[in-house]
Design an enzyme around this catalytic site. Structure first.
Site, short mmCIF file in Angstrom:
data_model
loop_
_atom_site.label_atom_id
_atom_site.label_comp_id
_atom_site.label_asym_id
_atom_site.label_seq_id
_atom_site.Cartn_x
_atom_site.Cartn_y
_atom_site.Cartn_z
CB SER A 1 -76.46 0.32 -29.79
OG SER A 1 -76.07 -1.03 -29.97
N GLY A 2 -75.57 -0.09 -33.05
CA GLY A 2 -75.85 -0.86 -34.24
C GLY A 2 -76.45 -2.22 -33.94
CB SER A 3 -75.40 -5.03 -31.75
OG SER A 3 -75.25 -4.34 -30.53
N GLY B 1 -71.80 -2.41 -33.84
CA GLY B 1 -72.01 -1.55 -34.99
C GLY B 1 -71.29 -0.23 -34.87
CB THR B 2 -71.09 2.31 -32.16
OG1 THR B 2 -71.03 1.35 -31.10
CG2 THR B 2 -72.50 2.88 -32.24
#
Length: 347
Positions: free
Chosen positions: A91-93, A259-260
């Site tokens: 996960s980006g965040s 982010g994804t």
């Protein structure tokens, strides 16, 4: 006296999505890699996730990231991501928040200016670049997972919506990508509940019709996510901005664009020939927060055009706290939990 069970936490948010970082209170987990440790939590100790995402400690819109020692010597720390839908491998965040947390908590000493280090996620090593000014982490850039388009502009009949056009990307999970305007949305905050209902209906229809398989990971479960795409605005040469919204669970639209979700958009733009290496996409949420995705390069794998990318955002520290886990509390479920909680005698 009963031993007191507690967890040490550092609460953060990136783009509005709260990530609760568990910095202490959990015993070492079995597993040769962070991925194996994630599987142990999922299969034998899911109580941690349920505890921190449900009353009285949390809400489903939050995420939890457990800091663990890295198993790869190149990484400064490992982390396991827990969300209401389960255990995403990336996960980006959450990565932006975790990178900020390890700097804030001293797992990685802060240095003024730009500094680089690696974290170990369940998906593998993640390169981090942090910008620190006056002791504050002002930005984090992390590597997004290699992303690609599995399905391009397919159609499906959805109850009460009719015929819906969608694409499917993989960017750490499978995403349905839909044009918000085609569904009557401007992507404003007052549409949040309607967006969640619409996304749920589309995701359920897609899940009922077909499954998706990653070219190396195989079956990673049913498609869980949907990303609404707003119109693209050219801000500068090689820089595009677009309003966006990401659905992750019934009733839940992420506060951030994710982010994804941003990586999935980059994959679609590349698939359609609308982006070149070095170009950037800024996704803007219903709350006017944003992430910037940058298309680094393209490779070929599994018959797909795979986009390598980075995601840049900022996380803010909200609180440092210790919570007491009281298993006598009727609102607290300790099944699948107390066998991995460190304990200390009450004084």
């Amino acid at each position: 006296m009963k031993p007191e069970l507690s967890l040490q936490l550092l609460d953060t948010h990136a783009g509005g999505d709260v990530s609760r970082i568990v910095t202490g209170g959990i015993d070492p987990l079995p597993g040769r890699t962070v991925r194996e440790q994630m599987a142990y939590l999922r299969d034998d100790a899911d109580g941690v996730r349920r505890l921190l995402l449900a009353e009285p400690y949390g809400i489903p819109e939050m995420s939890v990231d457990l800091l663990v020692p890295a198993t790869d010597p190149r990484a400064a720390a490992g982390y396991i991501i827990m969300e209401v839908m389960g255990y995403p491998i990336y996960s980006g965040s959450n990565t932006i928040c975790t990178a900020t947390a390890v700097l804030d908590a001293g797992w990685v000493p802060k240095r003024e200016g730009r500094q680089r280090f690696m974290l170990e996620s369940p998906a593998g090593l993640v390169q981090i670049e942090a910008v620190v000014r006056d002791g504050v982490v002002e930005a984090v850039t992390c590597g997004g997972l290699p992303s690609y388009i599995h399905t391009h502009r397919a159609h499906i009949e959805v109850p009460d919506l009719g015929r819906v056009t969608y694409s499917v990307a993989y960017s750490g999970g499978f995403y349905a990508l839909v044009d918000a305007a085609e569904l009557g949305f401007d992507l404003t905050l007052d549409e949040e509940r309607a967006l969640a209902r619409t996304a749920h209906a589309i995701v359920e229809a897609i899940q009922a019709e077909q499954g998706f398989s990653h070219y190396t990971l195989g079956d990673v479960g049913p498609l869980p996510f949907l990303h609404f795409m707003g119109p693209e605005e050219r801000v500068a040469e090689g820089y595009v901005r677009s309003r966006s919204a990401t659905y992750v669970h019934p009733g839940v639209i992420c506060r951030s664009t994710t982010g994804t979700g941003t990586s999935a958009r980059l994959a679609l733009m590349n698939h359609e020939g609308r982006i070149r290496p070095g170009d950037r996409l800024e996704t803007v949420s219903l709350r006017n927060t944003g992430f910037i995705g940058q298309f680094s390069s393209e490779t070929r794998a599994g018959g797909y055009r795979v986009v390598n990318n980075t995601i840049t955002g900022r996380a803010y520290v909200l609180a440092r706290s210790e919570i007491v886990v009281n298993c006598d509390d009727p609102l607290v479920e300790c099944d699948g939990l107390h066998h991995i909680l460190s304990s200390r005698n009450s004084t």
